[in-house]
Every structure is written in structure tokens, then in C-alpha cells.
Design a protein around this motif. Sequence first.
Motif, PDB file in Angstrom:
ATOM      1  N   ILE A  88      31.478  29.655  58.367  1.00  0.00           N
ATOM      2  CA  ILE A  88      32.496  28.704  57.933  1.00  0.00           C
ATOM      3  C   ILE A  88      33.801  29.421  57.593  1.00  0.00           C
ATOM      4  O   ILE A  88      34.892  28.972  57.935  1.00  0.00           O
ATOM      5  CB  ILE A  88      32.008  27.902  56.697  1.00  0.00           C
ATOM      6  N   LEU A  92      38.126  29.666  59.150  1.00  0.00           N
ATOM      7  CA  LEU A  92      39.026  29.139  58.127  1.00  0.00           C
ATOM      8  C   LEU A  92      40.079  30.190  57.760  1.00  0.00           C
ATOM      9  O   LEU A  92      41.283  29.907  57.747  1.00  0.00           O
ATOM     10  CB  LEU A  92      38.208  28.744  56.894  1.00  0.00           C
ATOM     11  N   PRO A 114      38.432  25.254  43.989  1.00  0.00           N
ATOM     12  CA  PRO A 114      37.145  24.812  43.444  1.00  0.00           C
ATOM     13  C   PRO A 114      36.678  25.654  42.261  1.00  0.00           C
ATOM     14  O   PRO A 114      35.981  25.167  41.386  1.00  0.00           O
ATOM     15  CB  PRO A 114      36.191  24.971  44.630  1.00  0.00           C
ATOM     16  N   TYR A 165      27.939  26.966  49.574  1.00  0.00           N
ATOM     17  CA  TYR A 165      29.131  26.342  49.010  1.00  0.00           C
ATOM     18  C   TYR A 165      29.732  27.179  47.886  1.00  0.00           C
ATOM     19  O   TYR A 165      30.931  27.461  47.875  1.00  0.00           O
ATOM     20  CB  TYR A 165      28.793  24.941  48.496  1.00  0.00           C
TER      21      TYR A 165
ATOM     22  N   LEU B  13      41.251  24.621  65.845  1.00  0.00           N
ATOM     23  CA  LEU B  13      41.180  25.438  64.640  1.00  0.00           C
ATOM     24  C   LEU B  13      41.660  24.658  63.424  1.00  0.00           C
ATOM     25  O   LEU B  13      41.110  24.755  62.343  1.00  0.00           O
ATOM     26  CB  LEU B  13      42.018  26.702  64.843  1.00  0.00           C
ATOM     27  N   ARG B  14      42.716  23.859  63.641  1.00  0.00           N
ATOM     28  CA  ARG B  14      43.253  23.073  62.518  1.00  0.00           C
ATOM     29  C   ARG B  14      42.253  22.018  62.064  1.00  0.00           C
ATOM     30  O   ARG B  14      42.063  21.791  60.881  1.00  0.00           O
ATOM     31  CB  ARG B  14      44.564  22.400  62.924  1.00  0.00           C
ATOM     32  N   TYR B  16      39.064  22.173  62.429  1.00  0.00           N
ATOM     33  CA  TYR B  16      37.994  22.913  61.762  1.00  0.00           C
ATOM     34  C   TYR B  16      38.369  23.222  60.313  1.00  0.00           C
ATOM     35  O   TYR B  16      37.583  23.017  59.394  1.00  0.00           O
ATOM     36  CB  TYR B  16      37.735  24.209  62.535  1.00  0.00           C
ATOM     37  N   ALA B  17      39.609  23.700  60.115  1.00  0.00           N
ATOM     38  CA  ALA B  17      40.058  24.037  58.764  1.00  0.00           C
ATOM     39  C   ALA B  17      40.056  22.801  57.873  1.00  0.00           C
ATOM     40  O   ALA B  17      39.679  22.866  56.703  1.00  0.00           O
ATOM     41  CB  ALA B  17      41.449  24.659  58.813  1.00  0.00           C
ATOM     42  N   ALA B  20      36.565  22.157  56.819  1.00  0.00           N
ATOM     43  CA  ALA B  20      36.144  23.150  55.828  1.00  0.00           C
ATOM     44  C   ALA B  20      36.738  22.841  54.457  1.00  0.00           C
ATOM     45  O   ALA B  20      36.060  22.951  53.432  1.00  0.00           O
ATOM     46  CB  ALA B  20      36.549  24.554  56.282  1.00  0.00           C
ATOM     47  N   PHE B  21      38.011  22.436  54.438  1.00  0.00           N
ATOM     48  CA  PHE B  21      38.645  22.121  53.150  1.00  0.00           C
ATOM     49  C   PHE B  21      38.022  20.883  52.524  1.00  0.00           C
ATOM     50  O   PHE B  21      37.855  20.816  51.302  1.00  0.00           O
ATOM     51  CB  PHE B  21      40.153  21.939  53.315  1.00  0.00           C
ATOM     52  N   TYR B  23      34.955  19.948  52.848  1.00  0.00           N
ATOM     53  CA  TYR B  23      33.684  20.440  52.307  1.00  0.00           C
ATOM     54  C   TYR B  23      33.909  21.151  50.975  1.00  0.00           C
ATOM     55  O   TYR B  23      33.217  20.909  49.992  1.00  0.00           O
ATOM     56  CB  TYR B  23      33.070  21.368  53.346  1.00  0.00           C
ATOM     57  N   LEU B  24      34.946  22.012  50.918  1.00  0.00           N
ATOM     58  CA  LEU B  24      35.230  22.762  49.695  1.00  0.00           C
ATOM     59  C   LEU B  24      35.598  21.843  48.532  1.00  0.00           C
ATOM     60  O   LEU B  24      35.263  22.119  47.385  1.00  0.00           O
ATOM     61  CB  LEU B  24      36.393  23.735  49.936  1.00  0.00           C
ATOM     62  N   LEU B  25      36.309  20.764  48.848  1.00  0.00           N
ATOM     63  CA  LEU B  25      36.893  19.984  47.757  1.00  0.00           C
ATOM     64  C   LEU B  25      36.104  18.725  47.383  1.00  0.00           C
ATOM     65  O   LEU B  25      36.375  18.125  46.345  1.00  0.00           O
ATOM     66  CB  LEU B  25      38.342  19.623  48.096  1.00  0.00           C
ATOM     67  N   ILE B  26      35.112  18.343  48.217  1.00  0.00           N
ATOM     68  CA  ILE B  26      34.359  17.120  47.895  1.00  0.00           C
ATOM     69  C   ILE B  26      33.799  17.115  46.457  1.00  0.00           C
ATOM     70  O   ILE B  26      34.029  16.166  45.715  1.00  0.00           O
ATOM     71  CB  ILE B  26      33.232  16.864  48.927  1.00  0.00           C
TER      72      ILE B  26
END
Lengths: 287, 264
Positions: A88, A92, A114, A165, B13-14, B16-17, B20-21, B23-26
Amino acid sequence: MVKTGISRPGTPYLLLLPGVAFLFTFFLWPIANLAQTSTQTPIAGGDTGEYEQSLRWQNYIDAFLENKEQFGRSFLYAAIATLAALAIAYPLAYAIAFKAGKMKNVLLVLVVAPFFTSFLLRTIAWKQILGEQGFVVPVLRDLHIISPATTLTSSAFAVVAGMTYNFLPFMTLPIYASIDRIDPRTLEASGDLYANGITTFRKVTLPLSMPGVVAGTLLTFIPAAGDYVNAAILGSPQTKMIGNVIESRFFKVVDYPTAAALSFTLMAAILILVTVYIRKAGTEELV
Amino acid sequence: MRTISRWFQRNLLRIYALIAFTYLLIPVIYTIAFSFNNGGRSNLVWKSFTFDNWLNPCGAPQVCEALGNSIKIGFLATLFSTILGTMIAFAIGRHKFKGRSTTNLMIFLPMATPEIVLGASLLSLFLTLKVNPGFWPTVVAHVVFCISFVVVTVKARIASLDPRLEQAAMDLYANEFQTFRRVTLPLVAPGIAAAALLAFSLSFDDFIITNFNSGTMTTFPKFVYVSAARGIPPQANVIGSAMFIIALSIVILGQIVGRKRAVK
């Protein structure tokens, strides 16, 4: 090394003294003390929690054999979580370094963001999102992706996903740092020499970003292997990791020698793996 | 069709990013959303929107006591680890001396040690010395794991300095002390500030080492962990969200100040 600033021969030692003395007292001494505890045995007729030194090395073998499943699980889960985080984080980090333009700093803050809410709150949030009362499970059941009996929490999947995560920013930042340092002219040069995009990535970008990949995998793998919070919150008794065993030996069973022997075995295993890995990856940037 | 697929390829790529973001912020968004939930003690299911929890952040028993302890510990651990770590960083970054690689190893080891081993080993030392776990043992434990991160952060900043600036100061007849105070220190200061911020957030968020060395004292992460079994009161979400907003503001402010300086 440039000689500037205050520099008399004794200066570095004076600067080091307080910090190093502190680390000796509260890092090395405890580790030595732990080593000492690990070979103790219960005092005959003593209370629970009372132990005496009898240099019983067998403690290590007993502790390992009793918990080899949890050891195996810890390293397996940590390895999967590390690979998942790498998969991942790399694209990124690449996107932030090469495609973000003016947004770069904002996106970097978002990667670290986060961290600012407590990691326990986030882990529990996952438990609730993926739990029976969350919104993911009903949707997946309606779409027949999972059967009505399948749950997402209390499973190995949830534990590994939680670790992935939680340690993702640790993986992303070092990779970003090393990709960002790559001189774009090296990529242009590669293109000029008729390398296509994939070849340029394989022969130029990837090797130059390796220090970041090594640092990121270490920063993810080490805490993941010793973690017990994800397993405690998102897992079940069948997903216990070695950290859970050490914790319960210490607090619930008051079996200090076993807890100490397990801690030492874990640390030794990690140090050996890390040393081999750094040798193989060939970076000394870290230390 | 072709244009769509080409657009997709160019922006892969954008996209995808973006995923990913998300996922990070949920979980962060979830935590913030549920701080406004009128969900009662357990706060598991969304009921209705309310500001009550924000107006009464200490409404749940013990939550503010835990927060107070975490802030005090974080402050002390940051202070000590930043001072000790910065001194070590200067020694390693600016001097050649015997034992430099041993010192480097000594800094690396606490980072390579799993938290549970650090926590357990310190507790076993405190037990041997008959020191009761509690506030100060927790501060000591936090300083141990923060020092290495401070050293690494400050060292990186020192390494990135242009040595010619200091040479210039010396050429202009500044003595060593003046050079250090007027040139070196201000240049390293952003690194020290970043290290302090990192140390505070590591300390504030630590659970494993704290759990071993704090005895009966509660901290914010401990409070969250213990109440997880019954459901976390919405006040915990309020504190988590507030921390998020405060920290984010500090970082953004730092960026703006940094940019203004760069423009000057």
C-alpha cells in the motif's frame, strides 16, 4: 566531519554523559535484570510471585515449546502485515513524491494525521466498523460476498488488517523520504538511454529507494511482531500472539521467569532477523 | 471508451492514492463522527446528533483524570528526552570520538526492541528495586523510548546544515560560544521542535509500555483500552477528535510559518 561549534576534546563525552547514563540505567540494566529473571524458579513454599535464582536454562526451552504456536503466529502475522503495508505504502509514497506537486506537504500531513487520534481509538473504530453493528458486514452479506455466518472481527484477517493499518505511516514516511531524494535527472537519463517506464523503475527508482524500504519494513515489522493490542481488540483466543502471552504471564499468572524468557527469545529472534535483513539489503544508513 | 481507459491509465496512481488516503482516514472520520453521537455510555450505534459531548468532555467518569495524567507525563517525557537526546545528537553529529559507533548502537537498540520487552524489563527492574509502578516510573519509561527518536530527528537536521555558515560566523570573529548560540542553535531549532512534537505524540499515545509501568494510575490510552470491553463513552471520542484538531493545527501553522520565513 567539520570542526565547528564548541569543540574541546572532552566536549562530546560531556554531551553524551547524561543521556547515555540514563540509557544505561533504564535500558541496559533492565534488560540485564530481565535476563537474570529468566532463569529463576519459584521459591519452595514461597508466595506466588516469589522467585530465586537457580540458573534454570530449561525455562527457555519450556517457555518456547509451550508457546511455539504463538511465536509462529506473531512472526507470520507481522510478516504479512509488513508486506501488505509495503504494497500500500510504496505507490502512495511514489505518488506523493512525484505526482503531488504543490499538494505535497498537505498530503504528508494527511499521512501522519491518523497518529493524532489515539491509536487505540482507531483500532476500536475498526472493530466497530467491521463489527456486527457496523455498516460493512450487512452490505457484504447482501451482496453475498460473505455468508451470513461469517464475521470480519475476531479473526486472523482482522488482526493482520489492524496491524497493517496501524503501522502504515511508519512504512510510508521513510519510503517517501528516499523517493523524494531521487534526482529527477537520473530518471531522465534513464529515459534518454532508451529505458521504458518499467525498466527505469526497476533499474533506477527502486534501487535508489531501497534505504527507505528497509527502514520502513523494520519500523513496521519490529513493533508488529511484539504487538498484542491488535490481537486483543480485533482477534479471538485463536489469534493470540506472543505479546498476549507475555502480558498475561506477567499480570495474570505472575510467572515472571517465563515472561522474561519469552521476552528474551522474542528480542533475540527479532535482532537476528534484523541483522540478517540489513546485511542482505546492504544499507548501513540506519544506524 | 479509449479516452476513458487512457484517462484511467494516466490517473491510476492518483486514484490509488485517493483510495489509500480513504483507508487511512476512515477510522479518524468515524471517531470524529461518533463524538457527536447521542449514544449514551457505550456509543456503539448511531442514534442522533448532539453537541452535548463536546460541551461536557469530562462527563464520563475518570476520562479527564486520565487525560490530565497523559498530558503531564507527555510534557515531562518530552522535556527530558528532548534535552538528553539533543545533547547526544550534537555529540554524534558534530564530533569524532572514541566509542561513536557504540553510542550509535546504543541509540538504535531501544528502537529495535519490541515495546513489550522494554515495558516488561523496566517493570521487572522496578519490582526488583521495590519501586512501585506509577507516575514517575511511567515518565522514566517514556523517556527511554523517546530519546532515540529525538536523537535521530535532531541528528538529521544537524547533518543537513551547511558548515560554511558556521565558518562564516567564526571568520567574523564570533567565538565558539557565540557561533553556537547565534548560528548553530537557531538553525537546528526546527529539528528540535519537530523532535519534541514527535516525542510528545509518542508518549501521549503509548499504551504497551505504560500498561506495564503505571500500576493503578490511569492514562488516556489505558482508559480507552479498559473501557473498550463495555463500549467507549463518547467523551473519549471528543478528546481524540480534539487532539487530532489541535495537532493538525500546530503542524499546519508550523508549515505556514516555515514558508513565510523561506520567502523572506
